[in-house]
Scaffold this motif. Sequence first.
Motif, PDB file in Angstrom:
ATOM      1  N   MET A   1      -4.980  14.754   3.605  1.00 49.50           N
ATOM      2  CA  MET A   1      -4.824  14.278   4.985  1.00 49.50           C
ATOM      3  C   MET A   1      -3.694  13.256   5.045  1.00 49.50           C
ATOM      4  O   MET A   1      -3.658  12.308   4.256  1.00 49.50           O
ATOM      5  CB  MET A   1      -6.137  13.653   5.478  1.00 49.50           C
ATOM      6  CG  MET A   1      -6.037  13.075   6.881  1.00 49.50           C
ATOM      7  SD  MET A   1      -7.599  12.331   7.401  1.00 49.50           S
ATOM      8  CE  MET A   1      -7.125  11.701   9.002  1.00 49.50           C
ATOM      9  N   THR A   2      -2.761  13.454   5.990  1.00 49.64           N
ATOM     10  CA  THR A   2      -1.643  12.531   6.139  1.00 49.64           C
ATOM     11  C   THR A   2      -2.103  11.266   6.844  1.00 49.64           C
ATOM     12  O   THR A   2      -2.705  11.320   7.916  1.00 49.64           O
ATOM     13  CB  THR A   2      -0.506  13.187   6.951  1.00 49.64           C
ATOM     14  OG1 THR A   2      -0.104  14.386   6.288  1.00 49.64           O
ATOM     15  CG2 THR A   2       0.675  12.255   7.069  1.00 49.64           C
ATOM     16  N   GLN A   3      -1.844  10.128   6.222  1.00 50.77           N
ATOM     17  CA  GLN A   3      -2.220   8.838   6.793  1.00 50.77           C
ATOM     18  C   GLN A   3      -1.058   8.283   7.611  1.00 50.77           C
ATOM     19  O   GLN A   3       0.106   8.478   7.270  1.00 50.77           O
ATOM     20  CB  GLN A   3      -2.582   7.853   5.680  1.00 50.77           C
ATOM     21  CG  GLN A   3      -3.688   8.316   4.741  1.00 50.77           C
ATOM     22  CD  GLN A   3      -5.059   8.237   5.385  1.00 50.77           C
ATOM     23  OE1 GLN A   3      -5.208   7.817   6.526  1.00 50.77           O
ATOM     24  NE2 GLN A   3      -6.087   8.636   4.647  1.00 50.77           N
ATOM     25  N   HIS A   4      -1.375   7.557   8.685  1.00 54.05           N
ATOM     26  CA  HIS A   4      -0.340   7.016   9.546  1.00 54.05           C
ATOM     27  C   HIS A   4      -0.551   5.534   9.833  1.00 54.05           C
ATOM     28  O   HIS A   4      -1.676   5.022   9.768  1.00 54.05           O
ATOM     29  CB  HIS A   4      -0.285   7.788  10.873  1.00 54.05           C
ATOM     30  CG  HIS A   4       0.254   9.174  10.740  1.00 54.05           C
ATOM     31  ND1 HIS A   4      -0.558  10.271  10.552  1.00 54.05           N
ATOM     32  CD2 HIS A   4       1.528   9.649  10.752  1.00 54.05           C
ATOM     33  CE1 HIS A   4       0.192  11.359  10.450  1.00 54.05           C
ATOM     34  NE2 HIS A   4       1.457  11.010  10.567  1.00 54.05           N
ATOM     35  N   LEU A   5       0.554   4.882  10.140  1.00 50.80           N
ATOM     36  CA  LEU A   5       0.552   3.483  10.559  1.00 50.80           C
ATOM     37  C   LEU A   5       1.134   3.444  11.974  1.00 50.80           C
ATOM     38  O   LEU A   5       2.315   3.148  12.164  1.00 50.80           O
ATOM     39  CB  LEU A   5       1.391   2.633   9.601  1.00 50.80           C
ATOM     40  CG  LEU A   5       0.921   2.580   8.144  1.00 50.80           C
ATOM     41  CD1 LEU A   5       1.973   1.904   7.270  1.00 50.80           C
ATOM     42  CD2 LEU A   5      -0.413   1.855   8.037  1.00 50.80           C
ATOM     43  N   HIS A   6       0.310   3.740  12.939  1.00 51.99           N
ATOM     44  CA  HIS A   6       0.790   3.780  14.321  1.00 51.99           C
ATOM     45  C   HIS A   6       0.605   2.442  15.030  1.00 51.99           C
ATOM     46  O   HIS A   6       1.346   2.135  15.973  1.00 51.99           O
ATOM     47  CB  HIS A   6       0.054   4.863  15.109  1.00 51.99           C
ATOM     48  CG  HIS A   6       0.429   6.262  14.717  1.00 51.99           C
ATOM     49  ND1 HIS A   6       1.737   6.665  14.530  1.00 51.99           N
ATOM     50  CD2 HIS A   6      -0.338   7.369  14.480  1.00 51.99           C
ATOM     51  CE1 HIS A   6       1.771   7.941  14.202  1.00 51.99           C
ATOM     52  NE2 HIS A   6       0.537   8.389  14.156  1.00 51.99           N
ATOM     53  N   LEU A 146       8.818   6.166   7.808  1.00 51.00           N
ATOM     54  CA  LEU A 146       7.939   4.999   7.910  1.00 51.00           C
ATOM     55  C   LEU A 146       8.033   4.343   9.282  1.00 51.00           C
ATOM     56  O   LEU A 146       7.008   4.102   9.934  1.00 51.00           O
ATOM     57  CB  LEU A 146       8.310   3.983   6.818  1.00 51.00           C
ATOM     58  CG  LEU A 146       7.448   2.717   6.731  1.00 51.00           C
ATOM     59  CD1 LEU A 146       5.976   3.056   6.585  1.00 51.00           C
ATOM     60  CD2 LEU A 146       7.922   1.859   5.550  1.00 51.00           C
ATOM     61  N   PHE A 147       9.253   4.044   9.735  1.00 50.44           N
ATOM     62  CA  PHE A 147       9.410   3.289  10.969  1.00 50.44           C
ATOM     63  C   PHE A 147       9.292   4.149  12.230  1.00 50.44           C
ATOM     64  O   PHE A 147       8.756   3.702  13.236  1.00 50.44           O
ATOM     65  CB  PHE A 147      10.762   2.582  10.991  1.00 50.44           C
ATOM     66  CG  PHE A 147      10.883   1.456   9.996  1.00 50.44           C
ATOM     67  CD1 PHE A 147       9.790   0.984   9.289  1.00 50.44           C
ATOM     68  CD2 PHE A 147      12.107   0.863   9.765  1.00 50.44           C
ATOM     69  CE1 PHE A 147       9.899  -0.041   8.381  1.00 50.44           C
ATOM     70  CE2 PHE A 147      12.238  -0.176   8.868  1.00 50.44           C
ATOM     71  CZ  PHE A 147      11.133  -0.634   8.162  1.00 50.44           C
ATOM     72  N   CYS A 148       9.824   5.354  12.184  1.00 55.24           N
ATOM     73  CA  CYS A 148       9.860   6.188  13.387  1.00 55.24           C
ATOM     74  C   CYS A 148       8.645   7.106  13.528  1.00 55.24           C
ATOM     75  O   CYS A 148       8.168   7.338  14.637  1.00 55.24           O
ATOM     76  CB  CYS A 148      11.137   7.015  13.416  1.00 55.24           C
ATOM     77  SG  CYS A 148      12.651   6.016  13.470  1.00 55.24           S
ATOM     78  N   LEU A 149       8.173   7.647  12.410  1.00 53.45           N
ATOM     79  CA  LEU A 149       7.025   8.556  12.462  1.00 53.45           C
ATOM     80  C   LEU A 149       5.722   7.904  12.027  1.00 53.45           C
ATOM     81  O   LEU A 149       4.659   8.502  12.159  1.00 53.45           O
ATOM     82  CB  LEU A 149       7.302   9.800  11.597  1.00 53.45           C
ATOM     83  CG  LEU A 149       8.484  10.665  12.025  1.00 53.45           C
ATOM     84  CD1 LEU A 149       8.554  11.927  11.172  1.00 53.45           C
ATOM     85  CD2 LEU A 149       8.411  11.024  13.504  1.00 53.45           C
ATOM     86  N   HIS A 151       4.624   7.233   8.989  1.00 46.39           N
ATOM     87  CA  HIS A 151       4.015   7.803   7.787  1.00 46.39           C
ATOM     88  C   HIS A 151       3.467   6.686   6.905  1.00 46.39           C
ATOM     89  O   HIS A 151       4.215   5.849   6.403  1.00 46.39           O
ATOM     90  CB  HIS A 151       5.054   8.607   7.002  1.00 46.39           C
ATOM     91  CG  HIS A 151       4.928  10.085   7.178  1.00 46.39           C
ATOM     92  ND1 HIS A 151       3.919  10.815   6.589  1.00 46.39           N
ATOM     93  CD2 HIS A 151       5.662  10.975   7.895  1.00 46.39           C
ATOM     94  CE1 HIS A 151       4.052  12.089   6.926  1.00 46.39           C
ATOM     95  NE2 HIS A 151       5.098  12.214   7.722  1.00 46.39           N
ATOM     96  N   GLY A 152       2.170   6.698   6.687  1.00 41.79           N
ATOM     97  CA  GLY A 152       1.558   5.630   5.896  1.00 41.79           C
ATOM     98  C   GLY A 152       1.903   5.673   4.430  1.00 41.79           C
ATOM     99  O   GLY A 152       1.759   4.671   3.731  1.00 41.79           O
ATOM    100  N   ASP A 153       2.367   6.826   3.929  1.00 40.70           N
ATOM    101  CA  ASP A 153       2.647   6.947   2.505  1.00 40.70           C
ATOM    102  C   ASP A 153       4.138   7.053   2.213  1.00 40.70           C
ATOM    103  O   ASP A 153       4.519   7.326   1.081  1.00 40.70           O
ATOM    104  CB  ASP A 153       1.923   8.172   1.928  1.00 40.70           C
ATOM    105  CG  ASP A 153       1.734   8.080   0.416  1.00 40.70           C
ATOM    106  OD1 ASP A 153       1.552   6.959  -0.099  1.00 40.70           O
ATOM    107  OD2 ASP A 153       1.790   9.129  -0.253  1.00 40.70           O
ATOM    108  N   ALA A 154       4.991   6.839   3.210  1.00 40.55           N
ATOM    109  CA  ALA A 154       6.431   6.833   2.946  1.00 40.55           C
ATOM    110  C   ALA A 154       6.756   5.629   2.054  1.00 40.55           C
ATOM    111  O   ALA A 154       6.267   4.529   2.276  1.00 40.55           O
ATOM    112  CB  ALA A 154       7.215   6.741   4.255  1.00 40.55           C
TER     113      ALA A 154
END
Length: 257
Positions: A1-6, A146-149, A151-154
């Motif tokens: 599962m892709t983790q995000h930092l929104h 990381l900044f635009c999308l 992505h928590g794991d970038a």
Amino acid sequence: MTQHLHTQADLDRALGELTLRDPRLAPLLALTGMPALRRREPGFAGLASTICGQQLSTHAAAAIWARLSAAVTPLDAERIRRARTDRLGRLGLSAAKIRTLKAIAGEVMKGHLDLDELAGAPADEAHARLIALHGIGPWTADIYLLFCLGHGDAWPAGDLAVQEAIRIAFVLPTRPGTKETIALGDAWRPWRGAAAHLFWAYYKLAKAPGFAAAPALAPVEAGTEPATKPARNPNADRRSRPEAKPAASERLKRAKP
């Protein structure tokens, strides 16, 4: 599962999980406080902004971006593809960046590149797809993810501030290179993007006048592994995540408290 930092709450939660799994990070977070989440506009405009900032000072990049976004409104793939090269050059863009922007705009217009789709792909897969494009290097790909999308794991392993923060925090004899930083970042999956925010905040603190690294900033026990090692991502692209040399882990193990 892709983790995000929104949201900021996502970053707070991610760093809370990281410091529990890897207590070496807890002293850093205690010093910096919770870092602010960095976010930029997604889509083509966000990628174009990141490309404009490559290898430029923050001030120079901001000036060029301000001129470009004012001259091309709205700034999208179609308008960049149609824009005259000499006009873009007068705005301050180099010939190489103009070629990159036009090449990417063409890929978007042809339907070969769906930037929204990258948001749901695993970070390593999305990274590999971006660096396959003309003019996009690893740093640009990771910053966009990381900044635009969000992505928590970038993991911007080539970022000098991240590398230097790791050196100071873990009392390494020299700054780790990109390959070593990639290897060290495996300990913080799937929240390497949150770790990057922490190291950026620590770098800013460490470079402030009067800062002196204390022994508490070294690993809790030199050479210890995180409490819980995350599973490796089976979709990881080997080109974007080269195998670490033995020296990388050995240097971390020899870090003196």
